[in-house]
Design an enzyme around this catalytic site. Structure first.
Site, short mmCIF file in Angstrom:
data_model
loop_
_atom_site.label_atom_id
_atom_site.label_comp_id
_atom_site.label_asym_id
_atom_site.label_seq_id
_atom_site.Cartn_x
_atom_site.Cartn_y
_atom_site.Cartn_z
N HIS A 44 51.87 44.44 22.52
CA HIS A 44 52.71 43.39 23.07
C HIS A 44 53.95 44.00 23.72
CE1 HIS A 44 51.04 39.82 20.49
NE2 HIS A 44 50.16 40.33 21.32
N GLU A 46 57.13 43.28 23.28
CA GLU A 46 58.24 43.57 22.36
C GLU A 46 57.98 44.88 21.61
OE1 GLU A 46 56.40 40.85 22.54
OE2 GLU A 46 57.50 39.03 21.98
N CYS A 79 55.24 40.42 16.12
CA CYS A 79 56.44 40.92 16.80
C CYS A 79 57.71 40.41 16.11
CB CYS A 79 56.44 40.50 18.25
SG CYS A 79 55.23 41.41 19.22
N THR A 156 39.57 28.10 59.71
CA THR A 156 39.36 29.27 58.87
C THR A 156 38.42 30.26 59.55
OG1 THR A 156 37.52 28.21 57.73
CG2 THR A 156 39.70 27.93 56.76
N TRP A 165 39.46 38.71 63.12
CA TRP A 165 40.37 38.34 62.05
C TRP A 165 41.25 37.20 62.51
CZ3 TRP A 165 39.18 40.18 57.49
CH2 TRP A 165 38.56 41.42 57.37
N ASP A 195 29.13 37.66 54.82
CA ASP A 195 30.04 38.81 54.90
C ASP A 195 29.74 39.94 53.93
OD1 ASP A 195 31.40 37.31 56.72
OD2 ASP A 195 33.00 36.69 55.36
N GLY A 247 34.25 30.60 51.15
CA GLY A 247 34.77 29.98 52.37
C GLY A 247 35.26 28.55 52.18
#
Lengths: 333, 333
Positions: A44, A46, A79, A156, A165, A195, A247
Site C-alpha cells: 500500500h 502508506e 496501514c 469517426t 487519420w 483494423d 468503433g
C-alpha cells in the site's frame, strides 16, 4: 495532498482490485516519505512511504488520498497499525474508504492511538483520482472511459470506413498514454476485422504497460478476451479502469446501456461530411440528452483539441449493473 | 488602433458596399474624435471623427482601420482631402484600401500634403474586421459565415428532424447577435418548410437589425429572396456579410462549393446518437480534409461552447466564383 494525488496517479490502471492511493509524509517542513499503491495492489501507499521515511516518521504528518486500512490481510498488515507503530503525529485523509472492513474504523483506530486525524481535503479530486476502485465498489463494475476521435462534424471515419487519420500525432500519442492508465481496452468485433488493432502502448518506456485486450462480440476471436454484452464488463476481474476504443457501434452500445463514466473526445479541425457518426443510443427526445455530461478538462494537442467529459450521475440512482458481479478481494485488500 | 477596430465593428453587416471602417483621433493624449462607417456606407468613419473633433484635429494623430479614400464621390468628399483640410499631423492606417480608386493614392495624397503616414499596425485584425468588403473585392462574392449548432457527436437534429433545442439560451442569444452582424441570412427550402423561421434578431434594442432573408431553392417562396445555387451569392447586391444558417443540406452545399469563410460551431455537451449530421461535401480522402480550418476564437456560453474557425486560404488560389458578379459601387464609395 496534491502531491499525494499525483503519486496515486502512478498506480492508475495497475492496482485493481485495490485503489490507486498516494501518500506523502512531511516532517519539519520536509518530505521524508512518498508512496503509491504498487502494481497488483501491494504494498500500500502508506507502507511504502513509511518504509522510505524510517525513523523520520516519528511526529510527522501523513497525507494520504484514502483512509488507511483497518484490516490485516495475508498480503500485509493494516496501514492504520503501521502508522501507529511509526509514531506519526497527524494523518490527513482526502476520502474515507467505502470498503466495509475499513469505512471509518481506520480513522477510529488512529484517533484511539492519540493520532490527530483530518478527513476531507481534496475529497472531490480524490474521488476522481480513484474512480476505478470507487465505481467498482458503488456500481459493481469497472469505471468506463469512452474514447472517440472525431471531426468537427462528428465523423469517426469517412463514409468508406477509413479513419486513418482523423487526429494528428500528438492526439494519438495522448491516446496511447490513456491506454497505459487502464487495465483493459475494449473494441468491437467490427474494429478487429477492419483494423486488427494491436492496442499496445507505443510510447518510449511505457511499452510494458499495454493493457488487456477485450472484444465485445458474440463469437470468440483468437488472442482476445471476449464479453457478449456491455453489462458483462462487471465480470472482468482485475479490471477497475476500462477504456472503450470503438468503433462507433460499440460506443453506441455502451452509451445506450449508460455505462460510460468518462468521455475522451479528440477533435480534429476538419469537416468530413457524410462520414460515419454515432448510431442510435436510445434517446427519445432532446430534453433527455441535456444535463448528463459536464466538461472536466480540455487541452490542445497539436492542431487537435481534447475535451474530457464526465457523466453527471444522480448518486441516488446509480446505473448499477444487474448481472453477475462477484465481490472478490476488493477494498484495500 | 484597437479602439478604432472596435468602432468599426459597429458598422459590420450594415455598410455594404462600403467597408466597415473605424477611426479615432487623438490630440495631446486625449481622444477628441471617434467615427465609424454609417449604415449604407456614408458618412465615412474619418469624416464622422473629424466632425466630432472640430478644431482639435489640428496637429492631431488619426488612427483609421483602412486607408482614407482618395476619390471624390457624389456622396461626399475624399477623406484624404478632409484630413488635409483639418491640418492633422499624422495618420496611422491598419490596412491599404484595395479599391483601385484609392489603393495607395490615399497615402500618397496625405504624404504630399506633409502629413506623416504609417501603414501596417493591426493589419491582420483589420483584415478580419473588414472581411466582408475585402472578400467582395478579392473574390467577387460576400464573406460567408456558416452557423452550425451541434451535439458532441455532430448531430444538428434528432433522427426525426427535431432540433429544438440542441443548444441553450445563451448560445441562441449569441447566434441572434451574429445575425445582426450580417446583411443577409440564408437557409435551405427544407428549413423553411420544417420551421418557417422568422430569422429576426430577438435581442432588446437590436430588433431593427434583422437582416434580409434569402432561401436557397429551385422554386420561389413567398416573402423570401431566392437564389438557386450557392455560387449565386455573388449576385446579392448590398450583401457583403452573409450568414448561412442551415439546415445540414444547405451547409453541405456551401462547404462542397468551398464558399464558407468562417464557421460558427455552437456545441452542446450532449450525445445524441443516430442524429442528422452533415451530408457528403465531396471529400475524397482524409488528407484533403486537413489544413483547411484554423480556430480563431472559442468561448463558453452557458453550458455550451462556441468555437469559431476560419478557412485557411492559399491567397494565390482563391475560391473565386465564376458567375455573374457586377462590380457596382464598391470601395469606400
Amino acid at each position: 495532498m496534491g502531491a499525494a494525488l499525483a503519486l496515486g496517479e502512478r498506480g492508475r490502471g495497475r492496482t485493481a482490485p485495490n485503489p490507486n492511493v498516494g501518500c506523502v509524509i512531511v516532517a519539519e517542513g520536509r518530505v521524508v516519505g512518498r508512496g503509491w499503491t504498487q502494481p497488483g495492489g501491494r504494498p500500500h501507499a502508506e507502507a511504502m512511504a513509511l518504509a522510505e521515511a524510517g525513523d523520520k516518521s516519528r511526529g510527522a504528518t501523513v497525507y494520504t488520498t484514502l483512509e488507511p486500512c483497518a484490516h490485516v490481510s495475508v498480503r500485509g498488515p493494516a496501514c492504520s497499525d503501521l502508522l501507529q507503530l511509526a509514531n506519526v503525529a497527524r494523518v490527513v485523509i482526502a476520502l474515507g474508504d467505502p470498503d466495509p472492513r475499513t469505512d471509518g474504523s481506520g480513522v477510529a483506530r488512529l484517533r484511539a492511538a492519540g493520532i490527530a486525524v483530518d478527513v476531507g481535503p481534496c475529497a472531490a479530486e480524490a474521488r476522481s483520482a480513484m474512480a476505478g476502485f470507487l465505481t467498482r465498489r458503488a456500481l459493481g463494475r469497472p469505471h468506463v472511459t469512452l474514447k472517440l476521435a472525431v471531426s468537427l462534424d462528428g465523423a469517426t471515419a469517412l463514409g468508406s470506413g477509413l479513419s486513418k487519420w482523423i487526429t494528428g500525432a500528438a492526439a494519438r500519442a495522448h491516446a496511447h498514454l490513456e491506454r497505459a492508465r487502464h487495465e483493459a481496452i475494449l473494441v468491437g468485433c467490427g474494429t478487429i476485422e477492419a483494423d486488427a488493432p494491436a492496442l499496445d502502448v507505443r510510447l518510449a518506456g511505457l511499452e510494458p504497460r499495454a493493457p488487456r485486450r477485450i472484444v465485445l462480440s458474440q463469437t470468440a476471436s483468437e488472442g482476445w478476451e471476449r464479453i457478449a454484452t456491455p453489462h458483462a464488463i462487471a465480470t472482468l476481474a482485475g479490471v477497475d479502469y476500462l477504456l472503450v476504443e470503438g468503433g462507433a457501434t460499440t460506443a453506441a452500445a455502451f452509451l445506450s446501456a449508460d455505462l460510460v463514466d468518462r468521455l475522451l473526445l479528440y477533435r480534429a479541425p476538419i469537416m468530413v461530411g457524410g462520414g460515419r457518426t454515432l448510431p442510435d443510443i436510445g434517446l427519445t427526445g432532446l430534453t433527455d440528452a441535456h444535463g448528463r455530461w459536464h466538461i472536466s478538462d480540455a487541452r490542445t494537442l497539436g492542431s487537435d483539441r481534447l475535451e474530457v467529459y464526465e457523466r453527471v450521475r444522480d448518486s441516488a440512482v446509480p446505473a448499477k449493473v444487474a448481472t453477475g458481479f462477484a465481490p472478490g478481494d476488493g477494498g484495500k485488500g
